[in-house]
Design a protein around this motif. Structure first.
Motif, PDB file in Angstrom:
ATOM      1  N   GLY A 138       0.624  -1.115  -0.052  1.00 32.94           N
ATOM      2  CA  GLY A 138       0.014  -0.027   0.075  1.00 32.94           C
ATOM      3  C   GLY A 138       0.782   1.351   0.030  1.00 32.94           C
ATOM      4  N   SER A 142      -2.859   4.451   2.677  1.00 36.20           N
ATOM      5  CA  SER A 142      -3.032   3.074   2.803  1.00 36.20           C
ATOM      6  C   SER A 142      -1.813   2.482   3.281  1.00 36.20           C
ATOM      7  N   CYS A 146      -1.473  -0.748   6.219  1.00 38.47           N
ATOM      8  CA  CYS A 146      -0.629  -1.724   5.922  1.00 38.47           C
ATOM      9  C   CYS A 146       0.297  -2.147   7.055  1.00 38.47           C
ATOM     10  N   SER A 164       5.580  -0.306   1.548  1.00 47.26           N
ATOM     11  CA  SER A 164       5.023   0.900   1.154  1.00 47.26           C
ATOM     12  C   SER A 164       6.190   1.413   0.193  1.00 47.26           C
ATOM     13  N   VAL A 185      -3.810  -2.890  -0.100  1.00 49.39           N
ATOM     14  CA  VAL A 185      -4.783  -2.024   0.313  1.00 49.39           C
ATOM     15  C   VAL A 185      -4.839  -0.553  -0.537  1.00 49.39           C
ATOM     16  N   SER A 186      -5.694  -0.423  -0.978  1.00 52.17           N
ATOM     17  CA  SER A 186      -6.062   1.064  -1.680  1.00 52.17           C
ATOM     18  C   SER A 186      -7.324   1.701  -1.820  1.00 52.17           C
ATOM     19  N   HIS A 187      -7.263   2.659  -1.561  1.00 49.52           N
ATOM     20  CA  HIS A 187      -8.800   3.415  -1.585  1.00 49.52           C
ATOM     21  C   HIS A 187      -9.191   3.292  -3.053  1.00 49.52           C
ATOM     22  N   THR A 212      -9.994  -2.259  -0.435  1.00 49.42           N
ATOM     23  CA  THR A 212     -10.304  -1.321  -1.521  1.00 49.42           C
ATOM     24  C   THR A 212     -11.853  -0.548  -1.232  1.00 49.42           C
ATOM     25  N   ARG A 244      -9.344   5.342   5.538  1.00 51.58           N
ATOM     26  CA  ARG A 244      -8.235   4.779   6.088  1.00 51.58           C
ATOM     27  C   ARG A 244      -8.902   4.067   7.719  1.00 51.58           C
ATOM     28  N   HIS A 247     -10.981   1.173   6.717  1.00 49.64           N
ATOM     29  CA  HIS A 247     -10.017  -0.037   6.459  1.00 49.64           C
ATOM     30  C   HIS A 247      -9.455  -0.794   7.624  1.00 49.64           C
TER      31      HIS A 247
END
Length: 282
Positions: A138, A142, A146, A164, A185-187, A212, A244, A247
């Motif tokens: 991420g 994100s 992570c 990262s 992990v990604s918006h 996501t 954030r 998640h």
């Protein structure tokens, strides 16, 4: 003014993967929520400059048998959220700011509760529990998620590393194989370097879990298991930043699921960690 897009988390989550015609339908529903109950498929097709077949496909793409079942779901979501959402204004005091920020988090969690698939959570826990190695990818906001994932999964004695940096991610992905798991992990689910690393890991046989905000994103399409959760965007706080916390809440669900699946390992490791940490206290 209430942002009506906030009332329909299901549409917001799928919006990025819609065709132009489907987006016109979604845009019309966003802009005219009061027409939702009475509108017919022919009227929606006409007003969205689309066709009845496209409206039917739109409904099925969202997981519904037709417009009626979609309308029921959207109306229920709207009734639960429409009266809660209040945006932050420049003149707000801290009582108002606190109330609105906290309410946006509560609403985001409520949205996510509707979007999150229990079967996907179970599959993710099974994959993580049986993984040889776990790589967590991420960037930006994100990356903080992570790091939290890495910290949590270490408690089970799992082999886990968070990355990262794009070069480290692709290097990690090149060395993964069957039995390994990537938790990406990604918006937006549309970060180019992240997608490249995920594609590499998948080619090498690793299982891909996506966390996501967008169910129809490139990342979601590339993943074996998709966990969807999204925050509410308010003035001075973007949807990405709000997501954030959402998640991290999903990570809590996975952590709890692992604790239930691996109770002896969890309890033993917890006692060992507490003993080790106690030695560092005065």
């Amino acid at each position: 003014m209430t942002d009506t897009t906030q009332q329909f988390p299901m549409l917001r989550s799928a919006y990025g993967g819609m065709t132009k015609a489907e987006k016109r339908i979604a845009d019309y529903l966003f802009a005219h929520p009061d027409e939702l109950v009475d509108i017919t498929i022919a009227e929606l097709a006409q007003k969205a400059q689309s066709s009845e077949i496209t409206v039917s496909r739109f409904c099925k793409k969202l997981g519904f048998s037709g417009l009626q079942s979609l309308k029921i779901a959207l109306a229920g979501a709207r009734n639960e959220t429409a009266n809660h959402f209040l945006d932050i204004q420049p003149g707000d005091g801290y009582d108002d700011i606190t109330a609105k920020v906290f309410q946006s988090i509560i609403d985001g969690l409520t949205d996510t509760r509707r979007l999150l698939d229990p079967a996907a959570c179970d599959a993710a826990v099974q994959a993580l529990a049986g993984a040889h190695r776990i790589a967590v990818y991420g960037f930006g906001n994100s990356a903080t998620v992570c790091r939290d994932i890495e910290t949590r999964l270490l408690r089970f004695g799992l082999v886990v590393q968070a990355y990262s940096d794009g070069h480290q991610q692709i290097t990690s992905a090149a060395l993964l194989g069957p039995g390994d798991v990537v938790l990406a992990v990604s918006h937006t689910g549309a970060t180019r370097d992240l997608l490249a690393s995920v594609a590499m890991a998948k080619r090498n046989g690793a299982t891909i879990i996506a966390l996501t905000s967008h169910a129809a994103s490139e990342l979601a399409r590339a993943a074996d298991i998709v966990l969807v959760g999204m925050g509410r965007e308010v003035r001075y706080c973007s949807e990405a930043a709000a997501s954030r916390l959402i998640h991290m809440a999903i990570v809590d669900v996975l952590y709890t699921g692992l604790a239930l699946r691996l109770p002896e390992r969890y309890q033993t490791n917890l006692e060992r960690m507490r003993a080790a940490i106690a030695e560092k206290r005065l």
